[in-house]
Design a protein around this motif. Structure first.
Motif, PDB file in Angstrom:
ATOM      1  N   ILE A  91     -22.515  11.149  63.312  1.00  0.00           N
ATOM      2  CA  ILE A  91     -21.930  11.378  61.991  1.00  0.00           C
ATOM      3  C   ILE A  91     -21.398  12.807  61.912  1.00  0.00           C
ATOM      4  O   ILE A  91     -21.788  13.680  62.701  1.00  0.00           O
ATOM      5  CB  ILE A  91     -22.945  11.166  60.839  1.00  0.00           C
ATOM      6  N   HIS A 113     -20.116  15.949  58.872  1.00  0.00           N
ATOM      7  CA  HIS A 113     -20.198  16.348  57.471  1.00  0.00           C
ATOM      8  C   HIS A 113     -18.794  16.745  57.022  1.00  0.00           C
ATOM      9  O   HIS A 113     -18.217  17.696  57.541  1.00  0.00           O
ATOM     10  CB  HIS A 113     -21.208  17.481  57.287  1.00  0.00           C
ATOM     11  N   LEU A 114     -18.264  15.960  56.091  1.00  0.00           N
ATOM     12  CA  LEU A 114     -16.903  16.142  55.573  1.00  0.00           C
ATOM     13  C   LEU A 114     -16.960  17.015  54.336  1.00  0.00           C
ATOM     14  O   LEU A 114     -17.656  16.683  53.367  1.00  0.00           O
ATOM     15  CB  LEU A 114     -16.312  14.770  55.225  1.00  0.00           C
ATOM     16  N   GLY A 115     -16.225  18.127  54.367  1.00  0.00           N
ATOM     17  CA  GLY A 115     -16.150  19.004  53.201  1.00  0.00           C
ATOM     18  C   GLY A 115     -14.830  18.807  52.487  1.00  0.00           C
ATOM     19  O   GLY A 115     -13.767  18.904  53.115  1.00  0.00           O
ATOM     20  N   ILE A 130     -12.781  19.428  48.424  1.00  0.00           N
ATOM     21  CA  ILE A 130     -12.861  20.124  47.135  1.00  0.00           C
ATOM     22  C   ILE A 130     -12.604  19.099  46.041  1.00  0.00           C
ATOM     23  O   ILE A 130     -11.568  18.426  46.033  1.00  0.00           O
ATOM     24  CB  ILE A 130     -11.829  21.264  47.065  1.00  0.00           C
ATOM     25  N   PRO A 174     -16.866  22.561  46.158  1.00  0.00           N
ATOM     26  CA  PRO A 174     -16.988  21.862  47.439  1.00  0.00           C
ATOM     27  C   PRO A 174     -17.968  20.696  47.338  1.00  0.00           C
ATOM     28  O   PRO A 174     -18.893  20.712  46.526  1.00  0.00           O
ATOM     29  CB  PRO A 174     -17.524  22.925  48.390  1.00  0.00           C
ATOM     30  N   MET A 175     -17.703  19.684  48.144  1.00  0.00           N
ATOM     31  CA  MET A 175     -18.600  18.533  48.244  1.00  0.00           C
ATOM     32  C   MET A 175     -18.734  18.265  49.737  1.00  0.00           C
ATOM     33  O   MET A 175     -17.726  18.192  50.448  1.00  0.00           O
ATOM     34  CB  MET A 175     -17.976  17.352  47.508  1.00  0.00           C
ATOM     35  N   VAL A 176     -19.963  18.161  50.236  1.00  0.00           N
ATOM     36  CA  VAL A 176     -20.212  17.970  51.670  1.00  0.00           C
ATOM     37  C   VAL A 176     -20.858  16.608  51.857  1.00  0.00           C
ATOM     38  O   VAL A 176     -21.988  16.379  51.409  1.00  0.00           O
ATOM     39  CB  VAL A 176     -21.115  19.086  52.231  1.00  0.00           C
ATOM     40  N   ILE A 177     -20.114  15.706  52.496  1.00  0.00           N
ATOM     41  CA  ILE A 177     -20.533  14.305  52.572  1.00  0.00           C
ATOM     42  C   ILE A 177     -20.806  13.905  54.018  1.00  0.00           C
ATOM     43  O   ILE A 177     -19.930  14.048  54.877  1.00  0.00           O
ATOM     44  CB  ILE A 177     -19.412  13.402  52.015  1.00  0.00           C
ATOM     45  N   PRO A 178     -22.006  13.397  54.310  1.00  0.00           N
ATOM     46  CA  PRO A 178     -22.251  12.866  55.655  1.00  0.00           C
ATOM     47  C   PRO A 178     -21.529  11.526  55.805  1.00  0.00           C
ATOM     48  O   PRO A 178     -21.639  10.662  54.932  1.00  0.00           O
ATOM     49  CB  PRO A 178     -23.777  12.678  55.681  1.00  0.00           C
ATOM     50  N   CYS A 204     -12.557  20.146  55.648  1.00  0.00           N
ATOM     51  CA  CYS A 204     -13.226  20.696  56.834  1.00  0.00           C
ATOM     52  C   CYS A 204     -14.213  19.639  57.312  1.00  0.00           C
ATOM     53  O   CYS A 204     -14.973  19.086  56.502  1.00  0.00           O
ATOM     54  CB  CYS A 204     -13.956  21.988  56.499  1.00  0.00           C
ATOM     55  N   THR A 251     -17.292  18.986  60.055  1.00  0.00           N
ATOM     56  CA  THR A 251     -18.208  19.659  60.971  1.00  0.00           C
ATOM     57  C   THR A 251     -19.125  18.644  61.634  1.00  0.00           C
ATOM     58  O   THR A 251     -19.688  17.771  60.962  1.00  0.00           O
ATOM     59  CB  THR A 251     -19.034  20.719  60.213  1.00  0.00           C
ATOM     60  N   GLY A 274     -21.473  23.960  52.215  1.00  0.00           N
ATOM     61  CA  GLY A 274     -20.043  23.896  51.919  1.00  0.00           C
ATOM     62  C   GLY A 274     -19.648  25.016  50.968  1.00  0.00           C
ATOM     63  O   GLY A 274     -20.254  25.169  49.912  1.00  0.00           O
ATOM     64  N   ILE A 285     -16.036  27.453  49.545  1.00  0.00           N
ATOM     65  CA  ILE A 285     -14.577  27.514  49.495  1.00  0.00           C
ATOM     66  C   ILE A 285     -14.151  28.909  49.920  1.00  0.00           C
ATOM     67  O   ILE A 285     -14.575  29.901  49.340  1.00  0.00           O
ATOM     68  CB  ILE A 285     -14.058  27.202  48.076  1.00  0.00           C
ATOM     69  N   PRO A 316     -12.135  24.236  51.976  1.00  0.00           N
ATOM     70  CA  PRO A 316     -13.575  24.101  52.210  1.00  0.00           C
ATOM     71  C   PRO A 316     -13.939  24.535  53.623  1.00  0.00           C
ATOM     72  O   PRO A 316     -13.123  24.453  54.550  1.00  0.00           O
ATOM     73  CB  PRO A 316     -13.823  22.601  52.030  1.00  0.00           C
ATOM     74  N   VAL A 360     -17.477  24.068  56.099  1.00  0.00           N
ATOM     75  CA  VAL A 360     -18.787  23.420  56.175  1.00  0.00           C
ATOM     76  C   VAL A 360     -19.546  24.027  57.348  1.00  0.00           C
ATOM     77  O   VAL A 360     -19.146  23.852  58.503  1.00  0.00           O
ATOM     78  CB  VAL A 360     -18.651  21.893  56.342  1.00  0.00           C
ATOM     79  N   CYS A 367     -21.988  23.653  47.880  1.00  0.00           N
ATOM     80  CA  CYS A 367     -22.690  22.370  48.010  1.00  0.00           C
ATOM     81  C   CYS A 367     -23.508  22.447  49.291  1.00  0.00           C
ATOM     82  O   CYS A 367     -23.002  22.871  50.324  1.00  0.00           O
ATOM     83  CB  CYS A 367     -21.685  21.220  48.087  1.00  0.00           C
ATOM     84  N   THR A 385     -25.879  20.157  51.832  1.00  0.00           N
ATOM     85  CA  THR A 385     -26.261  18.789  52.165  1.00  0.00           C
ATOM     86  C   THR A 385     -27.234  18.777  53.337  1.00  0.00           C
ATOM     87  O   THR A 385     -27.009  19.452  54.334  1.00  0.00           O
ATOM     88  CB  THR A 385     -24.997  17.963  52.509  1.00  0.00           C
ATOM     89  N   THR A 433     -29.119  15.989  55.831  1.00  0.00           N
ATOM     90  CA  THR A 433     -29.009  14.581  56.218  1.00  0.00           C
ATOM     91  C   THR A 433     -29.952  14.244  57.356  1.00  0.00           C
ATOM     92  O   THR A 433     -30.009  14.972  58.344  1.00  0.00           O
ATOM     93  CB  THR A 433     -27.565  14.267  56.684  1.00  0.00           C
ATOM     94  N   MET A 489     -27.883  16.131  48.378  1.00  0.00           N
ATOM     95  CA  MET A 489     -26.767  17.032  48.105  1.00  0.00           C
ATOM     96  C   MET A 489     -27.137  17.889  46.902  1.00  0.00           C
ATOM     97  O   MET A 489     -27.571  17.366  45.875  1.00  0.00           O
ATOM     98  CB  MET A 489     -25.491  16.242  47.819  1.00  0.00           C
ATOM     99  N   TYR A 542     -25.713  20.929  44.326  1.00  0.00           N
ATOM    100  CA  TYR A 542     -24.510  21.620  43.846  1.00  0.00           C
ATOM    101  C   TYR A 542     -24.908  22.802  42.980  1.00  0.00           C
ATOM    102  O   TYR A 542     -25.913  22.741  42.258  1.00  0.00           O
ATOM    103  CB  TYR A 542     -23.670  20.684  42.970  1.00  0.00           C
TER     104      TYR A 542
END
Lengths: 212, 212
Positions: free
Chosen positions: A33, A35-37, A39, A44-48, A78, A80, B37, B39, B44, B46, B78, B80, B82, B104, B106
């Motif tokens: 997986i 980690h998608l960053g 905005i 920012p939001m960091v999503i696995p 971004c 990672t 995360g 800016i 962004p 990460v 942010c 995260t 995981t 997550m 924030y």
């Protein structure tokens, strides 16, 4: 060679930078997986999430309803990928560290519209997590394809960092009576757990059993 | 209870949401690194990095020279964490998934100025990676403390997602002759590797040997 933009050029810890494109491929191809960053509303939001690579393009997927995926096509992103390989135990608190391999990719993601690339992208994401599965499972229906957005991100702007090996203590600390070294972190596959509703007689296929 | 702001309330996959604060603590306390995360220049970034928790505050550290750490105090962040627990192998490509636990957080991070909190934060970050080490190693000098920035982030706004268990296939797919189930991913500690420059006679302490 990898890019040499300001944000992919390390200012500190230069000795950890890898600049060969094959190092980038190695980190990405060994991962499961990312980690998608993105905005979203200025934050920012960091999503696995899962990903897959085809050549110099990274594919990500998600629900067409996900705000994060929508944001990923209108704002820079971004991605990672990190492998944690061990804890580096030094003689001083300050020099504690981790051994790792990581890749960071920057850019603007493109929403994939072409049906062939859409399917190729989904295949790459599925095969990254579960190699060999695409050829044996029921493939996506038109409805499922419509519900799944695929983003494409060029690997043009990327950096790779790697730290391996023992701690680096201050010269005057080496005589301290403190154990120092590396505690390795191992990742391995367990025994496959069959679905309770598995059709009797269906055995674990070789590409799952032999993984790792 | 965890927060119920728009971005911490799941729109899709609601059954994966955990809303108890103890679930957040469990995910954080079991982790080793987070992905931060921030800016930077409108994009962004990460960054994989260490962290530690004290009560309802998360501490992060980094070089005072790091642009990412500086950005973390002026812009929202942010964090995260995981845990990837397994690959969920379904009968259809569409229903492939992963078992995981993620948190997550924030908010806006605060640069820690108070000397006591600064040291407590560093201790928390060190102990998260290497519990027991703080009491046996050389503690930071004034110079090392000055070179290390510590950020504090409140756990007020956070969400937790957990997926465990077998695949969920479409009802009409359960009869397909495709193996389905979960391939577990196990993380374990390896044998401690002594530093080549270890003082002879210094043995691996119990808190490292007995970990895991």
């Amino acid at each position: 060679m990898l890019s040499t933009t300001a944000r992919t050029t390390l200012n500190r810890g230069k000795e950890r930078a890898r600049t060969d494109r094959t190092d980038l491929y190695a980190v990405l191809d060994a991962g499961l997986i990312c980690h998608l960053g993105v905005i979203v509303d200025g934050a920012p939001m960091v999503i696995p999430t899962g990903y897959g690579r085809i050549g110099d393009t990274l594919y990500l997927h998600g629900s067409t309803g996900a705000s994060s995926l929508r944001a990923g096509t209108t704002e820079p992103v971004c991605v990672t990928v990190t492998h944690l390989d061990g804890i580096v135990l030094a003689r001083s608190a300050f020099h504690h560290s981790v051994n790792y391999r990581s890749a960071m990719i920057y850019g603007r993601a493109r929403r994939v519209d072409d049906p062939d690339e859409h399917l190729d992208g989904l295949r790459a994401v599925t095969e990254q997590l579960a190699p060999g599965q695409w050829d044996v499972v029921r493939l996506p229906t038109r409805k499922e394809l419509a519900a799944t957005a695929v983003l494409a991100l060029s690997l043009k702007e990327a950096s790779v960092k790697v730290r391996q090996g023992p701690p680096k203590d201050d010269e005057e600390d080496y005589d301290l009576p403190v154990w120092a070294g590396v505690l390795p972190l191992n990742v391995s596959w367990g025994e496959p757990l069959p679905d309770p509703r598995l059709t009797p007689g269906v055995t674990v296929p070789r590409h799952i059993r032999k993984r790792g």
